[in-house]
Design a protein around this motif. Structure first.
Motif, PDB file in Angstrom:
ATOM      1  N   TYR A  40      -7.541  -4.653 -11.725  1.00  0.00           N
ATOM      2  CA  TYR A  40      -8.750  -4.805 -10.907  1.00  0.00           C
ATOM      3  C   TYR A  40      -9.968  -5.145 -11.778  1.00  0.00           C
ATOM      4  CZ  TYR A  40      -5.565  -2.566  -7.669  1.00  0.00           C
ATOM      5  OH  TYR A  40      -4.467  -2.274  -6.898  1.00  0.00           O
ATOM      6  N   SER A  45      -8.892  -4.364  -0.559  1.00  0.00           N
ATOM      7  CA  SER A  45      -7.438  -4.491  -0.597  1.00  0.00           C
ATOM      8  C   SER A  45      -6.766  -3.203  -0.155  1.00  0.00           C
ATOM      9  CB  SER A  45      -6.984  -4.842  -2.013  1.00  0.00           C
ATOM     10  OG  SER A  45      -7.595  -6.027  -2.444  1.00  0.00           O
ATOM     11  N   GLU A  70     -10.445   2.917  -2.342  1.00  0.00           N
ATOM     12  CA  GLU A  70      -9.826   2.230  -3.479  1.00  0.00           C
ATOM     13  C   GLU A  70     -10.318   2.810  -4.801  1.00  0.00           C
ATOM     14  OE1 GLU A  70     -10.871  -1.671  -1.375  1.00  0.00           O
ATOM     15  OE2 GLU A  70      -9.370  -2.298  -2.815  1.00  0.00           O
ATOM     16  N   LEU A  75      -3.854  -0.050  -1.352  1.00  0.00           N
ATOM     17  CA  LEU A  75      -3.657   0.784  -2.542  1.00  0.00           C
ATOM     18  C   LEU A  75      -2.279   0.476  -3.123  1.00  0.00           C
ATOM     19  CD1 LEU A  75      -5.031   4.181  -1.131  1.00  0.00           C
ATOM     20  CD2 LEU A  75      -6.295   2.188  -2.015  1.00  0.00           C
ATOM     21  N   CYS A 103       0.834  -1.207   0.000  1.00  0.00           N
ATOM     22  CA  CYS A 103       0.000   0.000   0.000  1.00  0.00           C
ATOM     23  C   CYS A 103       0.867   1.255   0.000  1.00  0.00           C
ATOM     24  CB  CYS A 103      -0.894  -0.008   1.233  1.00  0.00           C
ATOM     25  SG  CYS A 103      -2.156   1.283   1.224  1.00  0.00           S
ATOM     26  N   HIS A 149      -8.500   5.866  -5.546  1.00  0.00           N
ATOM     27  CA  HIS A 149      -7.140   5.513  -5.978  1.00  0.00           C
ATOM     28  C   HIS A 149      -7.142   5.083  -7.445  1.00  0.00           C
ATOM     29  CE1 HIS A 149      -3.133   3.737  -5.838  1.00  0.00           C
ATOM     30  NE2 HIS A 149      -3.631   2.576  -6.235  1.00  0.00           N
ATOM     31  N   PHE A 155     -14.171  -3.321  -3.375  1.00  0.00           N
ATOM     32  CA  PHE A 155     -13.483  -2.036  -3.446  1.00  0.00           C
ATOM     33  C   PHE A 155     -14.170  -0.941  -2.627  1.00  0.00           C
ATOM     34  CE2 PHE A 155     -12.872  -3.976  -7.833  1.00  0.00           C
ATOM     35  CZ  PHE A 155     -11.694  -4.620  -7.482  1.00  0.00           C
ATOM     36  N   LYS A 193      -4.919   9.123   2.447  1.00  0.00           N
ATOM     37  CA  LYS A 193      -6.084   8.453   1.847  1.00  0.00           C
ATOM     38  C   LYS A 193      -7.100   9.482   1.366  1.00  0.00           C
ATOM     39  CE  LYS A 193      -8.002   5.368   4.627  1.00  0.00           C
ATOM     40  NZ  LYS A 193      -8.356   4.154   5.407  1.00  0.00           N
TER      41      LYS A 193
END
Length: 363
Positions: free
Chosen positions: A122, A111, A145, A113, A64, A148, A141, A192
């Motif tokens: 993905y 998950s 995510e 990043l 990540c 991201h 997700f 984030k």
């Protein structure tokens, strides 16, 4: 009548409470009165039914770029615990799950990043899962995510969601909300998605017909006022979109995080937050007890505090256990049914949209 009495009377009558009333309820220590009000709301919505589903969690990677102080799961690629599943790994897990879990109705996939995996990775994972299990609901997700993916792909949030929906994505789990206050987020997860980015993903998903859950991570650096405002923000979003299916409150587990000096909140506070959440979120039908984070005894007790969903069988969970959760990583249907029946409620196996399956009251 005191403000607490007014708030409890309004809650039991199905009327909306405001910020000041919610704050007064938090500072009340009459936990059984809170439970009664929350339970009245729950019973108006779902009677004696307590929902659960048969699902399987899959974490694609723990590598990540965020480095959030609140997280014990994410790591750098060079660390020994680092892992990333390739498409063939996910296909193998799904095939194994089919053999071991014949009643499976949902794959739940979240998950970290990853710094190098492109957005196409993905999308290909989603297509691969749906190719094997076209009739299984894929919840995958978090909004963090999705934000991201938009950044690494140079696409808008809407374009990312449309692409994933076309590939087979059915809903979002709603995680990463933590506390929707940027002053808090600067401390616990500074790299984030911001509050506004989380809200943008959620509302865009709802507008595209992609339902989500709503979540809150409490018990770290936030104030009680910030928790209450977080819940009211979720309530406002639901007024606008109607896209939240359920709310889940997560107690923070500090082990192996940047906040290891903190102590996990008490059972008393867990139950108070669940009851107050049920009272504030009058427009969200379902409140879920995530038994992995609460423990099974607290999750069972929460059924008297407004909870109507014990979540799922899970099978394997890595994120919460990295932060010190001592719960099992899975549970059988028989165990969930037994926990519910012991409380005098009716266990109802559901699909992701809370439609009862034919196995009501039994396996």
């Amino acid at each position: 009548m005191t403000m607490i009495e007014t708030a409890l009377t309004k809650a039991k009558a199905g009327k909306r409470i405001n910020f000041a009333e919610a704050l007064a309820l938090y500072h009340s220590n009459d936990l059984l009165e809170l439970a009664a009000a929350a339970r009245a709301i729950k019973e108006r919505k779902t009677g004696s039914h307590i929902y659960y589903n048969v699902n399987r969690h899959i974490n694609l990677t723990n590598i990540c770029v965020s480095g959030c102080p609140l997280c014990a799961f994410g790591c750098k690629a060079e660390q020994k615990q680092a892992f990333t599943l390739e498409i063939e790994d996910v296909q193998r897990i799904v095939h194994d799950t089919i053999k071991q879990t014949p009643d499976l109705t949902e794959i739940h996939m979240v998950s970290a990043l990853h710094p190098d995996k492109p957005f196409s990775y993905y999308v290909d994972i989603v297509r691969a899962v749906k190719q094997i299990l076209p009739n299984i609901h894929l919840k995958a997700f978090t909004p963090v995510e999705i934000a991201h993916f938009a950044k690494i792909a140079g696409l808008s949030v809407q374009q990312v969601l449309e692409c994933l929906k076309e590939a087979g994505l059915d809903s979002l789990p709603g995680g990463g909300a933590e506390i929707l206050d940027d002053e808090v987020r600067k401390v616990i997860c500074p790299n984030k998605a911001t509050t506004q980015q989380w809200i943008e993903v959620i509302t865009t998903a709802h507008n595209l017909g992609i339902p989500t859950n709503a979540t809150m991570l409490y018990g770290h650096v936030e104030t009680i006022e910030q928790r209450i405002q977080h819940l009211i923000t979720l309530r406002d979003i639901q007024d606008q979109t109607g896209g939240f299916q359920a709310f889940v409150a997560f107690p923070f587990h500090p082990d192996h995080t940047g906040f290891e000096h903190l102590t996990r909140v008490t059972t008393w506070e867990d139950l108070k937050m669940i009851a107050i959440s049920r009272i504030i979120l009058d427009n969200i039908d379902h409140v879920k007890a995530f038994w992995m984070m609460l423990t099974l005894p607290i999750a069972q007790l929460s059924l008297a505090f407004g909870v109507d969903d014990l979540d799922g069988t899970v099978v394997e969970e890595k994120i919460i256990h990295a932060a010190g959760a001592k719960t099992n990583k899975g549970i059988t249907k028989a165990e969930i049914i037994s926990l519910v029946e012991e409380t005098g409620n009716i266990p109802v196996e559901r699909d992701t949209f809370y439609r009862p399956l034919s196995r009501i009251g039994g396996i």
